[in-house]
Design an enzyme around this catalytic site. Structure first.
Site, short mmCIF file in Angstrom:
data_model
loop_
_atom_site.label_atom_id
_atom_site.label_comp_id
_atom_site.label_asym_id
_atom_site.label_seq_id
_atom_site.Cartn_x
_atom_site.Cartn_y
_atom_site.Cartn_z
N HIS A 165 58.06 22.10 45.48
CA HIS A 165 58.88 21.25 46.34
C HIS A 165 59.54 20.17 45.48
O HIS A 165 58.97 19.72 44.48
CB HIS A 165 58.03 20.55 47.40
CG HIS A 165 57.74 21.37 48.62
ND1 HIS A 165 56.59 21.23 49.36
CD2 HIS A 165 58.47 22.32 49.25
CE1 HIS A 165 56.61 22.07 50.38
NE2 HIS A 165 57.73 22.73 50.34
N CYS A 259 53.43 13.59 49.67
CA CYS A 259 53.20 14.71 50.58
C CYS A 259 52.45 14.29 51.83
O CYS A 259 52.62 14.89 52.90
CB CYS A 259 52.42 15.81 49.87
SG CYS A 259 53.35 16.72 48.63
#
Length: 276
Positions: A165, A259
């Site tokens: 990501h 996250c």
């Protein structure tokens, strides 16, 4: 500075139940007590920084619901819901959609067949949306999103599966300033970043693997995982106040501070404004 407002989800059911990135190992697993203590320390650190935190209700069978950054992208009162590549994470979507709908956001979805994994792969730095693609999200999804937002989106190809990501290898600090781990991007992506972000602070390899780029920025304070001493020194030299919080139990799933959080009010670094 905008009043910080963040969504988190307690790690009641967090664990390594499947393997969808190189960090995950069911045989190694995670220790629930340690994970809870580390999550709580992050929560308390953010509260002390003046952050208002909203909490989602954890759900049994959804161990990664704790990683709220992947829920979608918040833009003013619009919530662009993620289209996860892996079915095990797609099961999170109804819970995220329900939360945002109940809290006054307009929930929007991308067309079928487009992959998009929220603020994990879409980060504003100034008015520009930087969009990671290839491993989890795709270019078509980001192009569609840019049209819906009326903003420029710059696609950045991610080439190292460990940094699957964008938020694992790129962290906006302020308009025109960001942390990044250069080897996570292809040569063209590195050129794009250098051309559009005047001040890039590189993170060295060992600290990138500690997810040093996966930080939470609250004004001039940057919350990072422990074990990133060089990054801490570099941030101080650049006028920031780094705070280290141990988040190793979440590193086992391929996540860290960023996250575990989703800004509900837009990043200060983004400076987006519906009237522009």
């Amino acid at each position: 500075m905008r009043h910080p407002h963040i969504l988190m989800c307690p790690p009641d059911y967090y664990g390594i139940e499947y393997e969808i990135n190189p960090w995950m190992s069911r045989s190694r697993g995670s220790t629930p007590e340690k994970a809870r203590a580390q999550w709580q320390m992050l929560y308390e650190t953010l509260v002390e920084l003046g952050v208002t935190i909203e909490l989602m209700t954890p759900q049994k069978g959804l161990p990664d619901l704790v990683f709220t950054a992947n829920a979608g992208l918040v833009f003013n009162q619009r919530f662009f819901s993620s289209s996860f590549r892996h079915e095990v994470r797609a099961r999170e979507t109804p819970h995220f959609d329900g939360w945002f709908s109940a809290h006054g956001f307009t929930v929007e979805h991308l067309p079928a067949g487009m992959y998009f994994e929220g603020a994990g792969d879409a980060l504003f730095c100034g008015p520009t949306l930087f969009a990671g693609y290839r491993i989890r999200s795709d270019v078509q999804g980001h192009q569609h999103l840019a049209t819906r937002l009326g903003r420029q989106a710059l696609p950045l190809e991610l080439v190292d599966k460990r940094f699957y990501h964008l938020d694992t290898c790129f962290c906006p600090l302020a308009p025109g300033e960001a942390l990044y781990y250069p080897p996570a991007f292809d040569a063209y992506g590195q050129k794009v970043l250098n051309a559009h972000v005047p001040r890039l602070l590189p993170v060295r390899d060992d600290e990138a693997q500690r997810f040093g780029c996966n930080a939470v920025v609250v004004g001039k304070t940057v919350v990072v995982n422990t074990g990133c001493e060089q990054l801490v020194r570099d941030l101080r030299s650049s006028g920031y106040i780094p705070i280290a919080v141990q988040l190793d139990e979440f590193l086992k799933a391929g996540g860290s501070a960023k996250c575990l959080t989703l800004r509900l009010d837009g990043e200060e670094a983004a400076q987006w404004d519906a009237d522009k």
